[in-house]
Design a protein around this motif. Structure first.
Motif, PDB file in Angstrom:
ATOM      1  N   ALA A  13      89.241  87.932  68.474  1.00 44.51           N
ATOM      2  CA  ALA A  13      89.401  88.965  69.505  1.00 44.51           C
ATOM      3  C   ALA A  13      88.651  88.569  70.778  1.00 44.51           C
ATOM      4  N   MET A  14      87.454  88.001  70.617  1.00 45.23           N
ATOM      5  CA  MET A  14      86.690  87.559  71.783  1.00 45.23           C
ATOM      6  C   MET A  14      87.409  86.428  72.519  1.00 45.23           C
ATOM      7  N   LEU A  15      87.943  85.465  71.770  1.00 46.69           N
ATOM      8  CA  LEU A  15      88.680  84.362  72.388  1.00 46.69           C
ATOM      9  C   LEU A  15      89.920  84.880  73.111  1.00 46.69           C
ATOM     10  N   PHE A  16      90.643  85.800  72.462  1.00 46.09           N
ATOM     11  CA  PHE A  16      91.844  86.362  73.067  1.00 46.09           C
ATOM     12  C   PHE A  16      91.499  87.099  74.360  1.00 46.09           C
ATOM     13  N   ALA A  17      90.430  87.887  74.338  1.00 45.40           N
ATOM     14  CA  ALA A  17      90.020  88.633  75.528  1.00 45.40           C
ATOM     15  C   ALA A  17      89.626  87.683  76.660  1.00 45.40           C
ATOM     16  N   ALA A  18      88.852  86.662  76.350  1.00 48.13           N
ATOM     17  CA  ALA A  18      88.416  85.716  77.388  1.00 48.13           C
ATOM     18  C   ALA A  18      89.598  84.938  77.962  1.00 48.13           C
ATOM     19  N   CYS A  19      90.453  84.417  77.094  1.00 52.03           N
ATOM     20  CA  CYS A  19      91.601  83.636  77.575  1.00 52.03           C
ATOM     21  C   CYS A  19      92.599  84.521  78.311  1.00 52.03           C
ATOM     22  N   GLY A  20      92.832  85.709  77.803  1.00 55.70           N
ATOM     23  CA  GLY A  20      93.753  86.633  78.461  1.00 55.70           C
ATOM     24  C   GLY A  20      93.250  87.051  79.829  1.00 55.70           C
ATOM     25  N   THR A  21      91.967  87.312  79.946  1.00 58.92           N
ATOM     26  CA  THR A  21      91.380  87.682  81.237  1.00 58.92           C
ATOM     27  C   THR A  21      91.481  86.524  82.212  1.00 58.92           C
ATOM     28  N   TYR A  22      91.231  85.311  81.727  1.00 59.83           N
ATOM     29  CA  TYR A  22      91.362  84.151  82.614  1.00 59.83           C
ATOM     30  C   TYR A  22      92.803  83.995  83.087  1.00 59.83           C
ATOM     31  N   GLU A  23      93.752  84.188  82.190  1.00 65.66           N
ATOM     32  CA  GLU A  23      95.166  84.088  82.580  1.00 65.66           C
ATOM     33  C   GLU A  23      95.504  85.090  83.667  1.00 65.66           C
ATOM     34  N   LEU A  24      94.992  86.313  83.541  1.00 58.29           N
ATOM     35  CA  LEU A  24      95.239  87.320  84.584  1.00 58.29           C
ATOM     36  C   LEU A  24      94.669  86.862  85.921  1.00 58.29           C
ATOM     37  N   ALA A  25      93.451  86.341  85.895  1.00 59.36           N
ATOM     38  CA  ALA A  25      92.825  85.866  87.135  1.00 59.36           C
ATOM     39  C   ALA A  25      93.628  84.713  87.726  1.00 59.36           C
ATOM     40  N   ALA A  26      94.111  83.824  86.889  1.00 65.13           N
ATOM     41  CA  ALA A  26      94.879  82.675  87.373  1.00 65.13           C
ATOM     42  C   ALA A  26      96.224  83.099  87.951  1.00 65.13           C
ATOM     43  N   ARG A  27      96.780  84.183  87.447  1.00 60.08           N
ATOM     44  CA  ARG A  27      98.078  84.646  87.946  1.00 60.08           C
ATOM     45  C   ARG A  27      97.984  85.327  89.302  1.00 60.08           C
ATOM     46  N   VAL A  28      96.848  85.938  89.623  1.00 60.15           N
ATOM     47  CA  VAL A  28      96.736  86.632  90.904  1.00 60.15           C
ATOM     48  C   VAL A  28      96.467  85.695  92.066  1.00 60.15           C
ATOM     49  N   THR A  29      96.014  84.497  91.789  1.00 58.27           N
ATOM     50  CA  THR A  29      95.737  83.576  92.881  1.00 58.27           C
ATOM     51  C   THR A  29      95.952  82.144  92.431  1.00 58.27           C
ATOM     52  N   GLY A  30      96.346  81.345  93.388  1.00 57.98           N
ATOM     53  CA  GLY A  30      96.435  79.914  93.143  1.00 57.98           C
ATOM     54  C   GLY A  30      95.213  79.198  93.685  1.00 57.98           C
TER      55      GLY A  30
END
Length: 194
Positions: A59-76
């Motif tokens: 769950a911790m890995l999923f939360a960290a990776c998912g949050t990073y993906e969101l950040a990566a999607r909002v900006t290049g």
């Protein structure tokens, strides 16, 4: 309006082959980290994880990776992505260390809850900044300060000496803050006041 793709000043948008490779690397690394304790359990009795341990770590890995993906999607913006990655890695390691062995004494020492306050400072700062790079830089600098204060409190109270570990976390928070500052400079239009 500052949102979504407006955080640009971008160098790459994360789509296409490069974005796909980074996504595979991110999630592949998370999967390997989740498998590592299971493999270690085959060779040593020092590692004894149960289903709850794997579920929590997953769950911790999923939360960290998912949050990073969101950040990566909002900006290049590469600096913004790197800043988010450093901050998320620091938060992940801080939580995991506290749960696994504890930073102050053992993982059961209630004084270790102070480090939850460190993360709360960062999260509240990020929310107040609305995830804009200049505000994020201030939020991460505040997080570094909160980390140092927690260590000083622990030292004064005689709960242990975590100064080296604190130094590592302060360096990570400040690195993230500096990268967010770089992202803010890249976002600013040419000729704009600093």
């Amino acid at each position: 309006m500052h949102g979504g793709k407006a955080m640009a000043g971008n160098t790459e948008n994360g789509s296409g082959r490069l974005g796909s490779r980074w996504r595979r690397a991110l999630w592949g690394t998370a999967a390997l980290l989740l498998l590592a304790p299971g493999v270690a359990m085959q060779f040593t009795e020092e590692v004894a994880w149960g289903p709850a341990d794997f579920a929590l770590f997953g769950a911790m890995l999923f939360a960290a990776c998912g949050t990073y993906e969101l950040a990566a999607r909002v900006t290049g913006n590469t600096a913004y992505r790197a800043a988010a990655g450093v901050a998320l890695a620091a938060a992940f390691i801080l939580v995991w260390l506290n749960l696994a062995v504890g930073i102050i004494g053992s993982e059961e020492n209630p004084a270790s809850l102070m480090y939850g306050g460190v993360l709360a400072v960062g999260l509240m700062g990020a929310l107040l900044a609305r995830f804009q790079p200049q505000g994020m830089a201030r939020a991460l600098a505040g997080t570094a300060l909160a980390q140092a204060v927690a260590a000083v409190i622990a030292l004064i109270a005689g709960w242990g000496n975590a100064l080296i570990l604190t130094g590592l976390f302060v360096a990570l928070w400040l690195t993230s803050a500096q990268l967010f500052r770089k992202a803010a400079r890249e976002q600013r239009p040419a000729g704009a006041a600093p």
